[in-house]
Design an enzyme around this catalytic site. Structure first.
Site, PDB file in Angstrom:
ATOM      1  N   HIS A 256      42.240  40.767  74.327  1.00  0.00           N
ATOM      2  CA  HIS A 256      41.429  41.400  75.373  1.00  0.00           C
ATOM      3  C   HIS A 256      42.310  41.981  76.484  1.00  0.00           C
ATOM      4  O   HIS A 256      42.198  43.152  76.844  1.00  0.00           O
ATOM      5  CB  HIS A 256      40.459  40.349  75.935  1.00  0.00           C
ATOM      6  CG  HIS A 256      39.529  40.870  76.986  1.00  0.00           C
ATOM      7  ND1 HIS A 256      38.252  41.298  76.706  1.00  0.00           N
ATOM      8  CD2 HIS A 256      39.678  41.046  78.322  1.00  0.00           C
ATOM      9  CE1 HIS A 256      37.658  41.706  77.807  1.00  0.00           C
ATOM     10  NE2 HIS A 256      38.514  41.565  78.816  1.00  0.00           N
ATOM     11  N   GLU A 257      43.190  41.156  77.013  1.00  0.00           N
ATOM     12  CA  GLU A 257      44.033  41.614  78.129  1.00  0.00           C
ATOM     13  C   GLU A 257      45.015  42.688  77.674  1.00  0.00           C
ATOM     14  O   GLU A 257      45.340  43.592  78.438  1.00  0.00           O
ATOM     15  CB  GLU A 257      44.770  40.438  78.780  1.00  0.00           C
ATOM     16  CG  GLU A 257      43.872  39.337  79.349  1.00  0.00           C
ATOM     17  CD  GLU A 257      42.758  39.837  80.276  1.00  0.00           C
ATOM     18  OE1 GLU A 257      42.915  40.916  80.883  1.00  0.00           O
ATOM     19  OE2 GLU A 257      41.718  39.149  80.359  1.00  0.00           O
ATOM     20  N   HIS A 260      43.302  45.951  77.987  1.00  0.00           N
ATOM     21  CA  HIS A 260      43.385  46.460  79.373  1.00  0.00           C
ATOM     22  C   HIS A 260      44.779  47.023  79.656  1.00  0.00           C
ATOM     23  O   HIS A 260      44.939  48.093  80.240  1.00  0.00           O
ATOM     24  CB  HIS A 260      43.113  45.332  80.374  1.00  0.00           C
ATOM     25  CG  HIS A 260      41.664  44.974  80.539  1.00  0.00           C
ATOM     26  ND1 HIS A 260      40.690  45.890  80.857  1.00  0.00           N
ATOM     27  CD2 HIS A 260      41.020  43.776  80.456  1.00  0.00           C
ATOM     28  CE1 HIS A 260      39.507  45.283  80.959  1.00  0.00           C
ATOM     29  NE2 HIS A 260      39.679  43.998  80.711  1.00  0.00           N
ATOM     30  N   GLU A 284      36.870  48.163  80.492  1.00  0.00           N
ATOM     31  CA  GLU A 284      36.366  47.087  79.638  1.00  0.00           C
ATOM     32  C   GLU A 284      36.198  47.561  78.193  1.00  0.00           C
ATOM     33  O   GLU A 284      36.340  46.776  77.258  1.00  0.00           O
ATOM     34  CB  GLU A 284      35.039  46.564  80.208  1.00  0.00           C
ATOM     35  CG  GLU A 284      34.543  45.282  79.576  1.00  0.00           C
ATOM     36  CD  GLU A 284      35.340  44.039  79.956  1.00  0.00           C
ATOM     37  OE1 GLU A 284      36.244  44.124  80.831  1.00  0.00           O
ATOM     38  OE2 GLU A 284      35.054  42.976  79.376  1.00  0.00           O
TER      39      GLU A 284
END
Lengths: 489, 489
Positions: A256-257, A260, A284
């Site tokens: 997830h990170e 980003h 997101e």
């Protein structure tokens, strides 16, 4: 001349923002315990100086002096962003801004204690105050025009309005509830069991990040209580957390990170506003894309499963397919951040409706816990017995973040739009992903999203990338296909 | 009212200074490679904002409005320091200040390349420019009064003058040369051999730091190319370096940086100038005290040797006494930072005289390499064959630090003064140190040095702590006793 001066000023302002980012990264990852009191003073000074730069009275003068007919599209966006941040910084009286900053800092502390004590009443007065203050802030920002909630939303999702967002997000509800109910009739796969060494988790998560194209020369991975990504350009850092009972926590929060951070590393310029991320929803979409559409996909299990076996030989899972099923287990639970793809947006919908009602004054803070619990049972079929698993689970409202939650669902919607378009353009993507090859996938996002910065609105950006007006259809189709196959519906 | 405003302003200024400190710590320890370009911009903005705070025109107005007769001694020093930093920030025209900042940044880069290439001529033009610029800066700061070198010195050692410093430091030369020559007639102990695991070095160095009273809740230890200490109060960090062939490098650089950090952790207030370190000389006295008078002492070997054995069982040294001899080996070498206690100040003396002559214009940069080599051979008996072991070894001049070197020797002188006084007051210190007990030692320094901040001048501070006007005698006596015993002179 005026343009150069403005751009130079924006660069300084951005550089100072990056300093604040590093300082807050340091606070979460490196700062010794006793540094906290000094740190509060330091961040206060940085905030004041940042405000001073964004509200510099020369900004409107420079803008007025620029002949916009001779300005590139890129710099037109820079000018618009300078104007936007100048207005944000000047329309709210300094006293109100400081009161909000203080109420948010206190709100978070009180929230943490109330959550610890499972006591909503302890938190209610602080929240009540924050709702009032944010309403007042919205009035100032909008010159008392329009819906205050939209004004708050606009800070995270520029240009978004409740009237367009609401049907988009609410359109998810029925299909997701139907899907969840169908799944609940089926047997559930087993979960993860065993002890998973922290160092090995970190080694594998580093490998995963590299495999996804995260540039370690322009970033680093550290440990923090709550994973986050920060910085940009040549210094885009991420954090992860390690649970020795559950390696998935670390792996998927990293995916997830990294999503980003790839967006941040892909900015065409580290300072200019026009090159930065388009909106929180688009940000997101990048994290969810890499976390869900890639890292939780069937093909990626082909690459990841042998790596898991390599790192955790004691793992009691015997094939990529079984691994794929385990990491996509659907289970109704109380906590948003632990929710599977089917439940996640239902959690967001609950928050989206409650925060709209709070800001509109249709719901009083004193009734919030009761309303949360009532609706949670209605939507999820579970009784909230501990408020820390209920309305006290998220930090957002305690720091005045109203209008932020819907960007999570918007991110899921956008990521599915991008996924659908990418599959059409790259028919062999699955085969690449199964080999851990992500270059073409990343390049597609670089070109169509990362390099575009703020040149288009979020909606226009997704449309330009996919050729379609963004809608919830791709997300619904993606989830229905994936979970029908997984659960044999 | 004016006092409160001034103090509040000083607090902000100090907090911003701490931010710069963390950012530069980050740069040396954490920053990814590709963050460098953005970092330069960030530090530039911080420097400009810092300058803006120190040169705020309200500072002299506030000072004028304060009734000094009603002000505490502590705040009198704060006011004096505000005035001092205001003058430093305003007397030098902004253009000159920026030129110096740029010339220093470039100077360091050119120095690094010239050193790599062992080519002084490559560095000479940049150094020539820096000498001129610093001379000009000194003129501005002193309103063209007095010796420019003294003005530069004053920035590091407030109140110090060449005319008092010179006899103090030159008084070391003859006794040290005599001592060195006597030692050179004696057989040398063997050195350290083997491979020393990096993790074990780090574990032992952490234990050492704790044993010396370093508070890990108010600091941390990381790795960097050159060890340093930074920050203050509740966030006083140190770094160390690891050489797997030589564990002493890590251990004694840690002891040194811990000495600095204990001083920083012992400040009575993290922000107020009056509570900060007195001078660079006094700062260095703290690091050298813990490094030499404690960590390189015979009693401490009793505590450290078994720890070394525990961590490095393969170590070929068989007793605390042998260990003590090995870590105090005297050997003439080219490099200041690797010099033993007997040679160290001779290295400083060489730099002290050369930099005075450079600033006075009695020595031209084009002749510097030749002069260095000539005098080095004269003082040390060694021919400099590679300029990177000669005049290019230290970074200081390349970043415009003239007047800094003598504070190193001053630190050695002061540490011996403190050591002598402490021994008289604490007759059982050796026994405590042999058990690794440092609390009483640290408390003595806390009370007499750390808690005093800037309330006294460096000289007065040492005198108040020891009861004697500081002189070189204690250092000479300490070195003669220690090394006569060690080498059987």
């Amino acid at each position: 001349m005026a343009l150069e001066q403005l751009l130079d000023h924006l660069k300084k302002s951005a550089a100072l923002g990056q300093v604040s980012g590093i300082i807050s990264w340091d606070q979460e990852t490196m700062m010794p315990e006793k540094g906290a009191a000094q740190r509060a003073e330091q961040t206060g000074v940085l905030a004041a100086l940042g405000h001073q730069l964004s509200s510099d009275p020369r900004i409107p003068e420079w803008i007025d002096a620029i002949d916009q007919s001779k300005v590139s599209d890129f710099d037109k966006v820079n000018i618009a962003e300078a104007k936007r941040s100048y207005e944000q910084a000047t329309k709210v009286p300094e006293e109100l801004a400081q009161t909000i900053a203080k109420a948010s800092a206190e709100g978070q502390m009180i929230w943490a204690k109330a959550r610890e004590a499972s006591d909503f009443a302890m938190f209610a007065p602080a929240l009540e105050r924050l709702v009032e203050l944010k309403r007042e802030e919205a009035k100032c920002l909008s010159n008392n025009q329009g819906d205050p909630y939209d004004t708050l939303l606009d800070q995270f999702e520029p240009g978004a309005k409740t009237e367009t967002l609401l049907p988009l997000l609410e359109g998810l509800r029925e299909p997701l509830v139907t899907l969840r109910e169908a799944i609940s009739q089926k047997p559930s796969p087993k979960g993860f069991e065993g002890h998973f060494d922290a160092q090995k988790q970190l080694a594998l998560t580093t490998k995963l990040a590299k495999q996804m194209g995260y540039d370690f020369e322009a970033g680093r991975v550290d440990i923090s209580t709550h994973p986050f990504s920060s910085g940009g350009g040549g210094d885009s850092r991420i954090t992860t957390r390690i649970d020795e009972q559950d390696p998935l926590n670390c792996l998927y929060s990293t995916a997830h990170e990294v999503g980003h951070a790839l967006y941040a590393q892909g900015a065409k310029d580290p300072f200019m506003p026009a090159a930065q991320y388009c909106s929180m929803g688009v940000h997101e979409s990048q994290s969810r894309f890499w976390e869900n559409q890639i890292a939780r996909s069937r093909p990626f299990a082909e690459w990841l499963y042998p790596e898991m076996k390599d790192h955790f030989s004691e793992m009691k899972i015997s094939s990529p397919d079984e691994y794929y099923r385990v990491v996509n287990k659907v289970e109704t639970g109380f906590i948003r951040t632990e929710a599977d793809e089917v439940h996640y947006n239902l959690h967001v919908l609950l928050r989206f409706e409650l925060e709209r009602e709070l800001i509109a004054g249709n719901l009083q803070v004193k009734d919030l816990e009761g309303e949360w619990n009532k609706r949670f049972e209605q939507y999820f079929g579970l009784k909230v017995k501990d408020v820390k698993l209920g309305v006290l689970q998220d930090v957002h409202w305690s720091v005045g973040l109203f209008g932020y939650f819907p960007t999570y669902s918007l991110g899921n919607i956008y990521s599915a739009c991008l996924d659908e378009a990418m599959r059409t353009e790259m028919p062999n993507r699955d085969a690449q992903i199964a080999n851990g090859e992500t270059t073409q996938t990343l390049n597609w996002l670089r070109e169509k999203i990362h390099h575009k910065g703020k040149l288009l609105s979020a909606e226009a950006l997704i449309q330009s990338a996919t050729g379609e007006v963004p809608s919830a259809k791709p997300l619904i189709a993606y989830l229905e296909n994936k979970f029908s196959e997984l659960y044999g519906l």
